[in-house]
Design a protein around this motif. Structure first.
Motif, PDB file in Angstrom:
ATOM      1  N   VAL A   1      69.912  40.641  68.055  1.00  0.00           N
ATOM      2  CA  VAL A   1      70.082  41.669  67.029  1.00  0.00           C
ATOM      3  C   VAL A   1      70.896  42.817  67.603  1.00  0.00           C
ATOM      4  CG1 VAL A   1      67.961  41.042  65.829  1.00  0.00           C
ATOM      5  CG2 VAL A   1      67.877  42.753  67.634  1.00  0.00           C
ATOM      6  N   ALA A   2      71.460  43.615  66.714  1.00  0.00           N
ATOM      7  CA  ALA A   2      72.355  44.703  67.134  1.00  0.00           C
ATOM      8  C   ALA A   2      71.617  45.787  67.903  1.00  0.00           C
ATOM      9  CB  ALA A   2      73.037  45.301  65.902  1.00  0.00           C
ATOM     10  N   TYR A   3      70.340  45.973  67.633  1.00  0.00           N
ATOM     11  CA  TYR A   3      69.595  47.042  68.289  1.00  0.00           C
ATOM     12  C   TYR A   3      69.507  46.826  69.799  1.00  0.00           C
ATOM     13  CZ  TYR A   3      66.086  50.706  68.808  1.00  0.00           C
ATOM     14  OH  TYR A   3      65.418  51.851  69.166  1.00  0.00           O
ATOM     15  N   HIS A   4      69.377  45.558  70.234  1.00  0.00           N
ATOM     16  CA  HIS A   4      69.335  45.263  71.666  1.00  0.00           C
ATOM     17  C   HIS A   4      70.635  45.687  72.347  1.00  0.00           C
ATOM     18  CE1 HIS A   4      66.241  41.888  70.683  1.00  0.00           C
ATOM     19  NE2 HIS A   4      65.658  43.063  70.846  1.00  0.00           N
ATOM     20  N   PHE A   5      71.751  45.305  71.748  1.00  0.00           N
ATOM     21  CA  PHE A   5      73.047  45.631  72.344  1.00  0.00           C
ATOM     22  C   PHE A   5      73.324  47.138  72.274  1.00  0.00           C
ATOM     23  CE2 PHE A   5      73.464  41.199  70.992  1.00  0.00           C
ATOM     24  CZ  PHE A   5      73.939  40.611  72.157  1.00  0.00           C
ATOM     25  N   LEU A   6      72.855  47.776  71.229  1.00  0.00           N
ATOM     26  CA  LEU A   6      73.125  49.202  71.071  1.00  0.00           C
ATOM     27  C   LEU A   6      72.469  50.008  72.188  1.00  0.00           C
ATOM     28  CD1 LEU A   6      74.520  51.238  69.250  1.00  0.00           C
ATOM     29  CD2 LEU A   6      72.443  51.368  67.873  1.00  0.00           C
ATOM     30  N   ARG A   7      71.253  49.670  72.528  1.00  0.00           N
ATOM     31  CA  ARG A   7      70.576  50.384  73.619  1.00  0.00           C
ATOM     32  C   ARG A   7      71.259  50.123  74.957  1.00  0.00           C
ATOM     33  NH1 ARG A   7      64.213  49.367  73.282  1.00  0.00           N
ATOM     34  NH2 ARG A   7      64.331  50.863  74.997  1.00  0.00           N
ATOM     35  N   ARG A   8      71.726  48.905  75.140  1.00  0.00           N
ATOM     36  CA  ARG A   8      72.421  48.579  76.391  1.00  0.00           C
ATOM     37  C   ARG A   8      73.736  49.337  76.509  1.00  0.00           C
ATOM     38  NH1 ARG A   8      72.223  47.077  81.640  1.00  0.00           N
ATOM     39  NH2 ARG A   8      74.037  45.837  82.233  1.00  0.00           N
ATOM     40  N   TYR A   9      74.514  49.370  75.439  1.00  0.00           N
ATOM     41  CA  TYR A   9      75.799  50.064  75.482  1.00  0.00           C
ATOM     42  C   TYR A   9      75.607  51.573  75.651  1.00  0.00           C
ATOM     43  CZ  TYR A   9      77.554  45.637  73.626  1.00  0.00           C
ATOM     44  OH  TYR A   9      77.862  44.311  73.441  1.00  0.00           O
ATOM     45  N   ALA A  10      74.566  52.127  75.035  1.00  0.00           N
ATOM     46  CA  ALA A  10      74.304  53.560  75.199  1.00  0.00           C
ATOM     47  C   ALA A  10      73.943  53.891  76.642  1.00  0.00           C
ATOM     48  CB  ALA A  10      73.187  53.990  74.256  1.00  0.00           C
ATOM     49  N   LYS A  11      73.230  52.997  77.305  1.00  0.00           N
ATOM     50  CA  LYS A  11      72.916  53.218  78.715  1.00  0.00           C
ATOM     51  C   LYS A  11      74.174  53.141  79.569  1.00  0.00           C
ATOM     52  CE  LYS A  11      70.406  51.147  82.581  1.00  0.00           C
ATOM     53  NZ  LYS A  11      70.013  52.450  83.146  1.00  0.00           N
ATOM     54  N   CYS A  12      75.049  52.195  79.250  1.00  0.00           N
ATOM     55  CA  CYS A  12      76.292  52.070  80.020  1.00  0.00           C
ATOM     56  C   CYS A  12      77.170  53.304  79.861  1.00  0.00           C
ATOM     57  CB  CYS A  12      77.054  50.814  79.582  1.00  0.00           C
ATOM     58  SG  CYS A  12      76.204  49.259  79.938  1.00  0.00           S
TER      59      CYS A  12
ATOM     60  N   ARG B   1      72.314  54.497  65.850  1.00  0.00           N
ATOM     61  CA  ARG B   1      71.262  53.725  65.191  1.00  0.00           C
ATOM     62  C   ARG B   1      71.275  53.953  63.681  1.00  0.00           C
ATOM     63  NH1 ARG B   1      66.076  55.522  68.504  1.00  0.00           N
ATOM     64  NH2 ARG B   1      65.132  54.942  66.504  1.00  0.00           N
ATOM     65  N   TYR B   2      71.607  55.150  63.275  1.00  0.00           N
ATOM     66  CA  TYR B   2      71.713  55.442  61.841  1.00  0.00           C
ATOM     67  C   TYR B   2      72.825  54.609  61.206  1.00  0.00           C
ATOM     68  CZ  TYR B   2      73.205  58.110  57.723  1.00  0.00           C
ATOM     69  OH  TYR B   2      73.599  58.472  56.462  1.00  0.00           O
ATOM     70  N   PHE B   3      73.966  54.555  61.849  1.00  0.00           N
ATOM     71  CA  PHE B   3      75.059  53.710  61.334  1.00  0.00           C
ATOM     72  C   PHE B   3      74.650  52.237  61.316  1.00  0.00           C
ATOM     73  CE2 PHE B   3      78.063  57.080  63.290  1.00  0.00           C
ATOM     74  CZ  PHE B   3      77.907  57.883  62.170  1.00  0.00           C
ATOM     75  N   SER B   4      73.928  51.824  62.339  1.00  0.00           N
ATOM     76  CA  SER B   4      73.545  50.421  62.434  1.00  0.00           C
ATOM     77  C   SER B   4      72.543  50.035  61.345  1.00  0.00           C
ATOM     78  CB  SER B   4      72.966  50.138  63.819  1.00  0.00           C
ATOM     79  OG  SER B   4      72.638  48.779  63.967  1.00  0.00           O
ATOM     80  N   GLU B   5      71.594  50.921  61.037  1.00  0.00           N
ATOM     81  CA  GLU B   5      70.621  50.608  59.980  1.00  0.00           C
ATOM     82  C   GLU B   5      71.270  50.637  58.610  1.00  0.00           C
ATOM     83  OE1 GLU B   5      66.648  52.268  59.757  1.00  0.00           O
ATOM     84  OE2 GLU B   5      66.555  52.294  61.945  1.00  0.00           O
ATOM     85  N   LEU B   6      72.234  51.504  58.406  1.00  0.00           N
ATOM     86  CA  LEU B   6      72.966  51.469  57.135  1.00  0.00           C
ATOM     87  C   LEU B   6      73.735  50.162  56.977  1.00  0.00           C
ATOM     88  CD1 LEU B   6      74.458  55.074  56.721  1.00  0.00           C
ATOM     89  CD2 LEU B   6      72.675  53.995  55.337  1.00  0.00           C
ATOM     90  N   SER B   7      74.233  49.633  58.082  1.00  0.00           N
ATOM     91  CA  SER B   7      74.992  48.383  58.009  1.00  0.00           C
ATOM     92  C   SER B   7      74.123  47.191  57.632  1.00  0.00           C
ATOM     93  CB  SER B   7      75.675  48.117  59.347  1.00  0.00           C
ATOM     94  OG  SER B   7      74.731  47.823  60.354  1.00  0.00           O
ATOM     95  N   LEU B   8      72.807  47.300  57.811  1.00  0.00           N
ATOM     96  CA  LEU B   8      71.931  46.190  57.428  1.00  0.00           C
ATOM     97  C   LEU B   8      71.975  45.929  55.932  1.00  0.00           C
ATOM     98  CD1 LEU B   8      68.744  46.942  59.596  1.00  0.00           C
ATOM     99  CD2 LEU B   8      70.503  45.227  60.023  1.00  0.00           C
TER     100      LEU B   8
ATOM    101  N   LEU C   1      79.220  42.942  68.441  1.00  0.00           N
ATOM    102  CA  LEU C   1      80.409  43.637  67.944  1.00  0.00           C
ATOM    103  C   LEU C   1      80.017  44.779  67.017  1.00  0.00           C
ATOM    104  CD1 LEU C   1      83.540  43.706  67.724  1.00  0.00           C
ATOM    105  CD2 LEU C   1      83.322  42.120  65.804  1.00  0.00           C
ATOM    106  N   LEU C   2      79.027  44.565  66.170  1.00  0.00           N
ATOM    107  CA  LEU C   2      78.577  45.602  65.252  1.00  0.00           C
ATOM    108  C   LEU C   2      77.975  46.784  66.008  1.00  0.00           C
ATOM    109  CD1 LEU C   2      78.191  46.309  62.238  1.00  0.00           C
ATOM    110  CD2 LEU C   2      75.940  45.226  62.377  1.00  0.00           C
ATOM    111  N   ALA C   3      77.193  46.499  67.044  1.00  0.00           N
ATOM    112  CA  ALA C   3      76.607  47.580  67.845  1.00  0.00           C
ATOM    113  C   ALA C   3      77.681  48.384  68.556  1.00  0.00           C
ATOM    114  CB  ALA C   3      75.621  46.988  68.856  1.00  0.00           C
ATOM    115  N   ALA C   4      78.690  47.712  69.085  1.00  0.00           N
ATOM    116  CA  ALA C   4      79.780  48.419  69.765  1.00  0.00           C
ATOM    117  C   ALA C   4      80.545  49.307  68.789  1.00  0.00           C
ATOM    118  CB  ALA C   4      80.714  47.415  70.432  1.00  0.00           C
ATOM    119  N   ALA C   5      80.777  48.816  67.561  1.00  0.00           N
ATOM    120  CA  ALA C   5      81.499  49.613  66.567  1.00  0.00           C
ATOM    121  C   ALA C   5      80.687  50.836  66.150  1.00  0.00           C
ATOM    122  CB  ALA C   5      81.821  48.745  65.354  1.00  0.00           C
TER     123      ALA C   5
END
Length: 417
Positions: free
Chosen positions: A283-294, A306-313, A325-329
């Motif tokens: 799921v995108a949430y896993h990648f989003l947390r990883r990219y934010a840490k990087c 996360r707000y953008f990601s939940e709207l995309s659902l 890809l969605l998490a990176a965007a």
């Protein structure tokens, strides 16, 4: 109870065995007892089958037994050559002919053993993880934290990204004559409310939406069963992600008894069978947390992404996009909104995406956020308007010109004064 050893002396005396012979037998029995399996102690030797537990087919292993055999063969050849010097020429010729045949067979055996060792001990290059450059190493700071598993962090997310190939979705609404994208958006908005009221993990929400989409892509349903599908998907996701998962009674209550317990259980079995019991979907949430840490961003920037990601659902056009890809965007749009650098090299290294690959998805998310929400789709915006989430829903977005300059810098060349 006397031991077996104490019984041996009277038995020997009854058979009139001399004492010296008894002592010799006892010494022999002691020496045999350490190696003979017949006396209850198994013979100790290495078993190559147990070495497979340590990936013997991938790493180099030295076989001590084979080396000992080779040394014995070399000693035997030395003794043979010394004995040949004492024999006559006729016997020497006959013996050499036999020796060459024996040597040829021994050489063949050695070649076979070497070939087996090379085949067994060959290191697979695909399994060797490349070293991360120092400037891109974001996990070494957690080397003392066993819960962060810095040794496997990058490998885990690379595996999740490769696993996305199995869960690529297409436009399945053409196979659903009784429902449409608007009904799906209302369902997802309701699932967000369920996640917030029951204080579930965000991973549970994302997985529930994924399970719903994959089931709808395989099974046509009636519109009256759409809420049942979403509720059962949330039930399965809570069993997969939560420490204390929800029960059927919770969903009977929130659905106002629109469905009974048997319907929930039948739908649960149908979803699992349709997905072949493989519900570990990235799921995108896993990648989003990883990219934010990087990227080393703060919690406010991560919450905006996360707000953008939940709207995309809720947007059916983004269902076909990969989660990574969605998490990176989403993170790129959040960085630009927070006046941060666009897409640093560390994010490009860990995500595997360049700005040119993210540009189409970023534009879709930007147009989705700028559109006014519908009258029935306000849960996500009201949720992220709370101070707990830094009121990110009320933040002004980045200007369109700044966005395009970042996505396509070649269209806006620098003006030299």
């Amino acid at each position: 109870m006397p031991s077996v050893r104490s019984r041996r002396a009277p038995v020997a005396a009854a058979l009139n065995v001399p004492v010296e012979q008894q002592n010799e037998e006892q010494e022999v029995s002691k020496s045999k007892r350490s190696t003979s399996p017949c006396l209850g102690v198994p013979k100790l030797k290495k078993r190559t089958a147990l070495v497979d537990m340590t990936n013997a087919h991938k790493v180099h292993i030295s076989f001590l037994g084979k080396k000992k055999k080779k040394k014995k063969q070399q000693q035997q050849e030395v003794t043979k050559t010394s004995s040949l010097s004492e024999k006559s020429q006729a016997e020497q010729q006959s013996s050499t002919s036999e020796g060459t045949e024996g040597k040829s067979s021994e050489n063949d055996e050695e070649e076979k053993e070497e070939a087996e060792e090379q085949a067994v001990c060959h290191v697979e290059q695909d399994l060797v993880t490349p070293e991360v450059p120092v400037e891109f190493d974001v996990d070494s700071e957690n080397r003392n934290d066993c819960f962060m598993i810095p040794e496997y962090a990058k490998d885990i997310f690379d595996y999740l990204k490769s696993r996305e190939e199995k869960f690529v979705l297409q436009d399945y609404m053409c196979q659903q004559p009784n429902i449409n994208a608007g009904m799906r958006a209302i369902l997802v908005d309701w699932l967000v409310e369920v996640q917030e009221n029951f204080e579930l993990y965000h991973e549970t929400l994302y997985l529930a939406v994924k399970l719903t989409d994959h089931f709808l892509a395989r099974t046509p349903i009636h519109r009256d069963s759409l809420q049942l599908v979403g509720s059962t998907a949330m039930l399965l996701a809570s069993k997969f992600e939560e420490r204390d998962p929800l029960s059927v009674d919770n969903f009977l209550y929130i659905c106002d008894d629109a469905y009974n317990r048997e319907q929930f259980l039948r739908m649960e079995a149908s979803i699992l069978q349709a997905l072949s019991f493989d519900i570990g979907i990235p799921v995108a949430y896993h990648f989003l947390r990883r990219y934010a840490k990087c990227a080393g961003v703060g919690m406010d920037t991560l919450t905006l992404a996360r707000y953008f990601s939940e709207l995309s659902l809720m947007d059916f056009e983004l269902v076909q996009e990969r989660s990574s890809l969605l998490a990176a965007a989403c993170l790129l749009l959040a960085l630009l909104t927070k006046d941060r650098p666009g897409w640093p090299p560390v994010l490009q290294f860990h995500s595997g995406y360049e700005i040119s690959e993210l540009a189409p998805v970023v534009r879709k998310i930007y147009s989705m956020v700028t559109q006014p929400p519908g009258s029935e789709l306000k849960v996500v915006r009201s949720k992220y308007s709370h101070e707990v989430f830094f009121r990110v829903a009320s933040l002004p977005l980045v200007g369109y010109d700044v966005l395009e300059k970042t996505l396509e810098p070649q269209r806006f060349p620098l003006i030299q004064l």
